[in-house]
Design a protein around this motif. Structure first.
Motif, short mmCIF file in Angstrom:
data_model
loop_
_atom_site.label_atom_id
_atom_site.label_comp_id
_atom_site.label_asym_id
_atom_site.label_seq_id
_atom_site.Cartn_x
_atom_site.Cartn_y
_atom_site.Cartn_z
N ILE A 306 47.93 48.13 -31.79
CA ILE A 306 47.19 47.05 -31.12
C ILE A 306 48.02 45.77 -31.18
O ILE A 306 48.45 45.36 -32.26
N SER A 308 47.76 41.89 -30.72
CA SER A 308 46.72 40.87 -30.60
C SER A 308 47.25 39.49 -30.97
O SER A 308 47.83 39.31 -32.04
N HIS A 310 45.23 36.97 -31.32
CA HIS A 310 44.16 36.23 -32.00
C HIS A 310 44.55 36.05 -33.46
O HIS A 310 44.17 36.84 -34.32
N LEU A 351 46.30 41.33 -22.09
CA LEU A 351 46.88 40.34 -23.01
C LEU A 351 46.60 38.93 -22.51
O LEU A 351 46.23 38.04 -23.28
N SER A 356 44.69 40.64 -26.13
CA SER A 356 45.14 41.85 -26.85
C SER A 356 45.13 43.07 -25.93
O SER A 356 44.52 43.07 -24.87
N SER A 358 45.73 47.72 -26.46
CA SER A 358 46.00 48.81 -27.38
C SER A 358 46.74 49.91 -26.65
O SER A 358 46.37 50.27 -25.53
#
Ligand SMILES: *Cc1c(COP(=O)(O)O)cnc(C)c1O
Length: 492
Positions: A306, A308, A310, A351, A356, A358
């Motif tokens: 993943i 990400s 964040h 994104l 994000s 996966s």
């Protein structure tokens, strides 16, 4: 050889890919296939100079360039007036089974010189091949290192010019001094009253503005970009992976065909991606170890599948790796997705919109076969600098030390004893104050004082590039506001 976009479109030549930088659909240019290099050929490289090795590798990708053209570019880029070591990317042995490949012998003392010394020559030839006879103007927004490397690369290359914007209060004293003392008749350095984001957003707006492009055209100029997704920056980096392997064979440290690991301090994923390309071409690479600092988005990605953003952004001791979105990763994703441009488009949209995406377990496992991700924080980094110096007598910069630390972790966790090359990306004197503090030194007054103290303590000679900086005249003093960048470029 033709090149496709990672998002599905385009079929262009190498020179077109270099000239355009990014594909019209927003994707990155990737080679139609990985040209194979036999073990025989690699062994033959053992007796060649770096320049000769470069020609052997580059010609496989740059098919619309003639061999004499490639030779000419390589000679201009990697000559003794540009690199202070004739080996260009020399290997230094740390201990049995561990080496550092030093990529910091160019004019700005960091690995970006390897690509940015060659790119201007490739770009100029690409313009000629595509009947582009306007002056190719490079615009760069920099947080420090890339700007100076681009300026040094484009300095006095005919048919090109280079304008660099840096945030007035956002770069270190040495970085600023390096930029504002740049020579050459075709270089410009402008301080933007704002932070790095202001400079970067401003440059992006110029690239997207049709009005600005039209005004440049009336001056006989066309815009181009030198950032790390340009194919012309990626291909020169493939060379040094072959070169390191050839050196190990040459010195009989390994037998031809033996696998080798590379441990790479990573930010935008350009450096390590070139290692992956070398592996795809047949270089016997076992693992590519992806070393991150506290901004360890890639470590998490290789472990979980993943990606990400964040997360908190940290300023670390290895600023050139302080990155949350590693743009060159898209080229690896393209291979992981079996070259399905549609899937890349989906992930990149996720994104952009959700922060994000996966890749799923199967693709994560496919990547884990080749890549290992781990990270080092500031404390690990300082300890590594100190340990390597006291154990091996080798002085590392903070970026290289991140890789050094991660390699120790990798070996502890896996018991892998494969010979490993750490990719050394900057000269320690570029970060003298932090390196000095790692060795227990007192805080120095400025970077020059820190460098002198570091030289006294370690006996490692201060590079000429740092010494010279003190006496060079300041040539660039222009400042501008964030909304006046276009005028600043157009003014002569
Ligand atoms: C740019 C840079 C890196 C990171 O390289 P990427 O290709 O962005 O992964 C590492 N170390 C130094 C000193 C750099 O300048």
């Amino acid at each position: 050889m033709s090149f496709f976009s990672t998002r599905g479109g385009s079929c262009v030549t190498a020179s077109q890919a270099i000239l355009k930088g990014i594909a019209p659909d927003g994707g990155l240019y990737v080679p139609a296939m990985f040209p194979p290099v036999s073990l025989d050929k690699i062994v033959r490289m053992a007796d060649m100079s770096y320049q000769e090795r470069a020609v052997q590798v580059l010609k496989l990708f740059l098919e619309d360039f003639s061999i004499p053209e490639i030779e000419k570019a390589v000679e201009a880029a990697y000559g003794p007036d540009r690199f202070d070591d004739p080996a260009v990317a020399p290997l230094k042995k740390l201990d049995a089974g561990t080496w550092v490949m030093e990529l910091f012998h160019g004019p700005t003392l960091a690995f970006k010189d390897i690509a940015l010394q060659l790119l201007p020559h490739l770009l100029k030839m690409s313009a000629e091949k595509n009947k582009e006879n306007r002056e190719v103007c490079i615009l760069v927004a920099t947080s420090g290192d890339t700007g100076k490397a681009a300026l040094e690369g484009f300095r006095d290359v005919p048919g090109t010019s280079c304008t660099v914007f840096y945030p007035l209060d956002g770069v270190s004293d040495v970085q600023k001094l390096q930029m504002v003392t740049t020579g050459g008749d075709n270089t410009r350095v402008i301080a933007v009253r704002g932070n790095f984001d202001d400079a970067q957003t401003g440059v992006k707006e110029l690239f997207c503005s049709e009005d600005f492009a039209a005004k440049m055209a009336t001056q006989g100029k066309v815009l181009s970009s030198a950032n790390s997704i340009n194919l012309g920056r990626l291909v020169p980096q493939v060379v040094y992976y072959f070169s390191a392997y050839a050196d190990l064979v040459h010195s009989a440290e390994i037998a031809a065909g033996d696998p080798v690991n590379f441990c790479v301090p990573t930010g935008n994923f350009g450096d390590i991606l070139a290692g992956y390309y070398a592996r795809c071409m047949g270089l016997p690479v076992n693992k590519l170890i992806c070393a991150s600092n506290r901004n360890n988005v890639l470590t998490d990605f290789f472990n979980s599948g993943i990606y990400s953003v964040h997360r908190t952004f940290f300023k670390t001791l290895s600023p050139s790796m302080d990155i949350l979105v590693s743009s060159n990763l898209e080229r690896l994703l393209y291979e992981a997705a079996d070259r399905d441009g549609e899937l890349i488009r989906v992930w990149m949209n996720q994104l952009k919109e959700c922060g994000s995406y996966s890749v799923g377990d199967q693709r994560r496992e496919w990547m884990s076969d080749m890549f290992w991700g781990d990270c080092a924080d500031n404390k690990d980094t300082l300890n590594e600098i100190s340990n390597r110096f006291h154990q091996d007598g080798y002085l590392m910069d903070p970026h290289t030390a991140v890789a050094g630390h991660v390699l120790r972790q990798y070996r502890t966790k896996t018991n892998d004893t494969t010979p490993t090359v750490i990719v050394g990306t900057a000269n320690p004197y570029k970060f003298a104050a932090d390196v000095l503090s790692a060795l227990g030194g007192e805080k120095a007054e400025d970077a020059f004082a820190a460098s002198e103290e570091l030289e006294k303590r370690t006996g490692v000679p201060m590079p000429e590039q740092v010494k010279r900086l003190k006496d060079l005249p300041v040539r660039h003093t222009t400042e501008c506001d964030r909304d006046k960048m276009a005028e600043a470029v157009l003014a002569d």
